[in-house]
Scaffold this motif. Structure first.
Motif, PDB file in Angstrom:
ATOM      1  N   ARG A 180      45.115   8.662  27.032  1.00 27.00           N
ATOM      2  CA  ARG A 180      44.690   8.710  25.881  1.00 27.00           C
ATOM      3  C   ARG A 180      43.949   7.348  25.471  1.00 27.00           C
ATOM      4  O   ARG A 180      44.581   6.588  25.127  1.00 27.00           O
ATOM      5  N   PHE A 181      42.735   7.419  25.084  1.00 31.53           N
ATOM      6  CA  PHE A 181      42.210   6.133  24.505  1.00 31.53           C
ATOM      7  C   PHE A 181      42.032   6.035  22.999  1.00 31.53           C
ATOM      8  O   PHE A 181      41.785   4.993  22.400  1.00 31.53           O
ATOM      9  N   VAL A 182      42.287   7.374  22.373  1.00 33.32           N
ATOM     10  CA  VAL A 182      42.347   7.576  20.960  1.00 33.32           C
ATOM     11  C   VAL A 182      43.563   8.202  20.650  1.00 33.32           C
ATOM     12  O   VAL A 182      44.132   9.180  21.263  1.00 33.32           O
ATOM     13  N   ASP A 183      44.533   7.845  19.487  1.00 37.48           N
ATOM     14  CA  ASP A 183      45.604   8.483  18.983  1.00 37.48           C
ATOM     15  C   ASP A 183      45.038   9.830  18.706  1.00 37.48           C
ATOM     16  O   ASP A 183      44.269   9.931  17.713  1.00 37.48           O
ATOM     17  N   PRO A 184      45.810  10.916  19.131  1.00 36.25           N
ATOM     18  CA  PRO A 184      45.601  12.147  18.582  1.00 36.25           C
ATOM     19  C   PRO A 184      45.415  12.650  17.138  1.00 36.25           C
ATOM     20  O   PRO A 184      44.996  13.354  16.815  1.00 36.25           O
ATOM     21  N   GLN A 185      46.274  11.848  16.470  1.00 34.55           N
ATOM     22  CA  GLN A 185      46.659  11.916  15.146  1.00 34.55           C
ATOM     23  C   GLN A 185      45.471  11.023  14.236  1.00 34.55           C
ATOM     24  O   GLN A 185      45.706  11.188  13.086  1.00 34.55           O
ATOM     25  N   ASP A 186      44.731  10.311  14.984  1.00 34.44           N
ATOM     26  CA  ASP A 186      43.629   9.675  14.086  1.00 34.44           C
ATOM     27  C   ASP A 186      42.546  10.443  13.606  1.00 34.44           C
ATOM     28  O   ASP A 186      41.710  10.788  14.547  1.00 34.44           O
TER      29      ASP A 186
END
Length: 274
Positions: A180-186
């Motif tokens: 994951r390159f991006v936090d899913p909570q972002d």
């Protein structure tokens, strides 16, 4: 290619002796574009790009992709663009599969090697150039950014497949994981472009059925993939599009691991009408 674990289009042109039947299929629920059809004659040229060709493997189209476009871009030495993006509302992810790409953005210069990843926000001024003596190939995923009042736009960043630790899916003993390159909570991000990995024998053990549209490009290995009601064998270099709510599952058939670059739209309410 010998210098990279990631698949890329073979190009060229099959001989006249080759049979026409292959695994290419286009349905209302899904599409499969196998690597064997990504030849020289299906490439596109792009405005303000030099010494470049692109395989456009997804685009917004009635009965096909609705939220994104995806290209595989091949840039010869010295080629690139100082005006790559014609739409100021479009954000982008670049993922390099071979070669070395110079990316200038946000007042920085970055050299992306195979496995290199960049997120480029909408409205960002960016340029790319191949400053090496060999071709560079990368994925370019484009999506119009959906701004939400009270939530800031995401910022430019670069990363690499080699620098991000994959997150195992629960209760899979590491057989199924996601880089994951991006936090899913972002909530700033309205799309994710991740890498999903399966060890040989790893499975998605139920037909996933959800609101997210998918684009899947197989980077490595092979598997049998459930697309709606059909089990389809796929391998490195193949691309799959899945519309929202299309059931999907897979079985990684080995002998090596199975990995794919995955696009999905996230973190926004469904639009009510156009």
């Amino acid at each position: 290619m010998s210098d990279t674990p990631y698949a890329s289009p073979p190009g060229g042109l099959p001989p006249q002796s080759q049979i026409t039947t292959n695994r290419a299929v286009f349905t209302p629920s899904y599409a499969v574009i196998p690597k064997g059809v990504m030849t020289d004659i299906v490439t596109s040229n792009l405005p303000f790009w030099t010494d470049t060709r692109a395989w456009i493997i997804a685009r917004p189209l009635s009965g096909f992709a609705e939220t994104f476009a995806q290209y595989i871009v091949e840039v010869a030495p010295g080629g690139g663009s100082t005006q790559p993006e014609p739409d100021s509302s479009a954000q982008a992810v670049l993922f390099v599969v071979s070669g070395s790409l110079k990316l200038s953005a946000n007042n920085t210069e970055n050299i992306l090697q195979a496995g290199g990843y960049a997120y480029i926000p909408a409205g960002c001024d960016w340029q790319v150039e191949n400053i090496s003596d060999a071709a560079v190939t990368f994925h370019w995923v484009r999506k119009r950014y959906e701004q939400v009042q009270g939530i800031d736009k995401p910022e430019f960043f670069v990363s690499s497949d080699h620098d991000v630790t994959p997150v195992p899916m629960p209760d899979t003993e590491g057989c199924w994981s996601t880089t994951r390159f991006v936090d899913p909570q972002d909530m700033r991000h309205d799309m994710h472009v991740n890498i999903v990995s399966f060890e040989p024998g790893g499975v998605i053990p139920f037909p996933e059925t959800h609101v997210m549209e998918h684009g899947l490009y197989v980077l490595e290995g092979k598997a049998v993939y459930l697309l709606n009601t059909d089990w389809v064998e796929v391998e490195a270099g193949d691309f799959m599009w899945l519309r929202a709510f299309c059931p999907q599952a897979c079985y990684a058939s080995g002998p090596g691991r199975f990995r794919y670059l995955l696009y999905k739209d996230v973190n926004r309410h469904p639009k009510l009408g156009k």
